[in-house]
Scaffold this motif. Structure first.
Motif, PDB file in Angstrom:
ATOM      1  N   PHE A 146       3.800   6.504  13.637  1.00  0.00           N
ATOM      2  CA  PHE A 146       3.161   5.274  13.187  1.00  0.00           C
ATOM      3  C   PHE A 146       4.165   4.339  12.518  1.00  0.00           C
ATOM      4  O   PHE A 146       3.773   3.364  11.872  1.00  0.00           O
ATOM      5  CB  PHE A 146       2.021   5.587  12.218  1.00  0.00           C
ATOM      6  N   GLY A 147       5.444   4.652  12.641  1.00  0.00           N
ATOM      7  CA  GLY A 147       6.464   3.797  12.072  1.00  0.00           C
ATOM      8  C   GLY A 147       6.664   3.968  10.580  1.00  0.00           C
ATOM      9  O   GLY A 147       7.337   3.134   9.949  1.00  0.00           O
ATOM     10  N   GLU A 148       6.109   5.014  10.001  1.00  0.00           N
ATOM     11  CA  GLU A 148       6.237   5.229   8.569  1.00  0.00           C
ATOM     12  C   GLU A 148       7.611   5.829   8.227  1.00  0.00           C
ATOM     13  O   GLU A 148       8.121   6.679   8.958  1.00  0.00           O
ATOM     14  CB  GLU A 148       5.131   6.153   8.070  1.00  0.00           C
ATOM     15  N   LYS A 149       8.142   5.407   7.080  1.00  0.00           N
ATOM     16  CA  LYS A 149       9.438   5.915   6.628  1.00  0.00           C
ATOM     17  C   LYS A 149       9.374   6.558   5.249  1.00  0.00           C
ATOM     18  O   LYS A 149      10.340   7.200   4.830  1.00  0.00           O
ATOM     19  CB  LYS A 149      10.464   4.778   6.618  1.00  0.00           C
ATOM     20  N   VAL A 150       8.267   6.363   4.540  1.00  0.00           N
ATOM     21  CA  VAL A 150       8.148   6.897   3.178  1.00  0.00           C
ATOM     22  C   VAL A 150       6.834   7.650   3.032  1.00  0.00           C
ATOM     23  O   VAL A 150       5.915   7.516   3.846  1.00  0.00           O
ATOM     24  CB  VAL A 150       8.220   5.761   2.124  1.00  0.00           C
ATOM     25  N   ARG A 151       6.745   8.431   1.972  1.00  0.00           N
ATOM     26  CA  ARG A 151       5.524   9.174   1.678  1.00  0.00           C
ATOM     27  C   ARG A 151       4.375   8.219   1.326  1.00  0.00           C
ATOM     28  O   ARG A 151       4.598   7.108   0.856  1.00  0.00           O
ATOM     29  CB  ARG A 151       5.755  10.136   0.514  1.00  0.00           C
ATOM     30  N   GLN A 152       3.168   8.689   1.559  1.00  0.00           N
ATOM     31  CA  GLN A 152       1.965   7.916   1.264  1.00  0.00           C
ATOM     32  C   GLN A 152       1.168   8.666   0.205  1.00  0.00           C
ATOM     33  O   GLN A 152       1.018   9.898   0.282  1.00  0.00           O
ATOM     34  CB  GLN A 152       1.120   7.732   2.519  1.00  0.00           C
ATOM     35  N   ALA A 153       0.639   7.939  -0.766  1.00  0.00           N
ATOM     36  CA  ALA A 153      -0.065   8.558  -1.897  1.00  0.00           C
ATOM     37  C   ALA A 153      -1.500   8.064  -1.974  1.00  0.00           C
ATOM     38  O   ALA A 153      -1.789   6.884  -1.723  1.00  0.00           O
ATOM     39  CB  ALA A 153       0.666   8.245  -3.200  1.00  0.00           C
ATOM     40  N   TYR A 154      -2.397   8.971  -2.363  1.00  0.00           N
ATOM     41  CA  TYR A 154      -3.828   8.676  -2.479  1.00  0.00           C
ATOM     42  C   TYR A 154      -4.336   9.344  -3.761  1.00  0.00           C
ATOM     43  O   TYR A 154      -4.328  10.572  -3.872  1.00  0.00           O
ATOM     44  CB  TYR A 154      -4.608   9.223  -1.289  1.00  0.00           C
ATOM     45  N   LEU A 155      -4.781   8.558  -4.706  1.00  0.00           N
ATOM     46  CA  LEU A 155      -5.299   9.077  -5.967  1.00  0.00           C
ATOM     47  C   LEU A 155      -6.787   8.763  -6.066  1.00  0.00           C
ATOM     48  O   LEU A 155      -7.215   7.644  -5.753  1.00  0.00           O
ATOM     49  CB  LEU A 155      -4.570   8.450  -7.156  1.00  0.00           C
ATOM     50  N   ILE A 156      -7.555   9.745  -6.493  1.00  0.00           N
ATOM     51  CA  ILE A 156      -8.967   9.537  -6.794  1.00  0.00           C
ATOM     52  C   ILE A 156      -9.164   9.808  -8.277  1.00  0.00           C
ATOM     53  O   ILE A 156      -8.755  10.860  -8.788  1.00  0.00           O
ATOM     54  CB  ILE A 156      -9.879  10.439  -5.944  1.00  0.00           C
ATOM     55  N   ALA A 157      -9.755   8.846  -8.969  1.00  0.00           N
ATOM     56  CA  ALA A 157      -9.985   8.956 -10.407  1.00  0.00           C
ATOM     57  C   ALA A 157     -11.432   8.590 -10.710  1.00  0.00           C
ATOM     58  O   ALA A 157     -12.062   7.834  -9.969  1.00  0.00           O
ATOM     59  CB  ALA A 157      -9.026   8.047 -11.176  1.00  0.00           C
ATOM     60  N   ARG A 158     -11.950   9.124 -11.801  1.00  0.00           N
ATOM     61  CA  ARG A 158     -13.361   8.930 -12.152  1.00  0.00           C
ATOM     62  C   ARG A 158     -13.490   8.239 -13.498  1.00  0.00           C
ATOM     63  O   ARG A 158     -12.726   8.509 -14.435  1.00  0.00           O
ATOM     64  CB  ARG A 158     -14.072  10.286 -12.204  1.00  0.00           C
TER      65      ARG A 158
END
Length: 216
Positions: free
Chosen positions: A199-211
Motif C-alpha cells: 500500500f506504499g507505506e513506509k512507517v508504522r501505523q498506530a491506533y489508540l482507543i481511549a475512554r
C-alpha cells in the motif's frame, strides 16, 4: 504557527486536492488491519452508538463505520472534501467545522473518531484538541485515534500539481497516550502495526482507543 494558521493552511490544502485525493483513495478503508481496528472499535461502542468522524474527508471511513451499525456523522474543515462526502453518502450528515471547536454539546456522543486527522495539529495544540474530544463524549464513550508512528515531519509540496503544501506530523504512540491520560482519558487499547509496502507505506501505523471515565 498559530491555531488559526494551521487550520487555514489545512483547509486550503484539502480544498485544492479534494478531487484527486478522493480518486486515489477511493477504496478506503482498504487495509485489512484498518478494517479490523474499525470493527473492534464499533463493537466496543455498540450497535446504535452515536459516533462523529472528525476530519472525515470524503467520508469513506464514516460510511464504513455506519455499515457496522453505528449512527454516524462527519465534520471537516474542507468544503471540497465535504462535497465529495455528501455526493457519495447522501444519507449521512456531514458538517463544515473544526474539530478544535465542535458544535456538538457536552456529552452528546458515544464515540469520537480521529482517523489520521490530528496529524496537522501542532503538538502544543494537542491538549486542547483532546479536551474538545473529551467534552463531547458521554461518560463511558470512546475515542479512536489513528496516526503514523514516528517523530518526523513529512512535507507534502504541490501534490498532484496543486500549488499548496502541508506538514504531515508523525507521532510516537507513547506521547499521544500520555497526552490522552493527562487530559482525563483512560487508555483501553494500543495497536501499532508494521507498514504494508503493497500500500506504499513506509512507517508504522498506530491506533489508540481511549475512554472517557464514567461519572462517580
Amino acid at each position: 504557527m498559530t491555531a488559526r494558521d494551521f487550520l487555514s493552511e489545512t483547509r486550503t490544502f484539502y480544498d485544492a486536492v479534494a478531487g484527486d485525493y478522493a480518486e486515489v483513495f477511493s477504496e478506503e478503508p482498504a487495509r485489512p488491519m484498518d478494517r479490523g481496528v474499525l470493527g473492534g472499535y464499533a463493537g466496543i461502542v455498540g450497535r446504535g452508538g452515536v459516533v462523529v468522524d472528525l476530519g472525515c474527508g470524503p467520508g469513506r471511513v464514516t460510511r464504513y463505520l455506519g455499515s457496522l451499525g453505528l449512527v454516524v456523522s462527519g465534520v471537516d474543515l474542507s468544503e471540497g472534501m465535504l462535497a465529495v462526502a455528501r455526493r457519495e453518502n447522501p444519507g449521512i450528515p456531514f458538517e463544515l467545522g473544526s474539530m478544535t471547536e465542535l458544535a456538538h454539546g457536552d456529552g452528546s456522543v458515544d464515540g469520537v473518531v480521529s482517523w489520521y486527522s490530528s496529524i496537522h495539529t501542532p503538538e502544543p495544540e494537542l491538549p486542547a484538541l483532546f479536551a474538545e474530544f473529551l467534552r463531547v463524549l458521554r461518560p463511558g464513550g470512546h475515542l479512536l485515534l489513528a496516526f503514523q508512528a514516528g517523530d518526523e515531519v513529512q512535507r507534502h509540496d504541490q501534490p498532484w500539481g496543486h500549488p499548496v503544501a502541508l506538514d504531515f506530523l508523525r507521532r510516537e504512540p507513547e506521547l499521544m497516550a500520555s497526552l490522552l491520560v493527562a487530559g482525563g482519558f483512560e487508555m483501553r487499547s494500543w495497536t501499532v502495526r508494521e507498514p504494508e509496502p503493497s500500500f506504499g507505506e513506509k512507517v508504522r501505523q498506530a491506533y489508540l482507543i481511549a475512554r472517557k471515565p464514567h461519572s462517580d
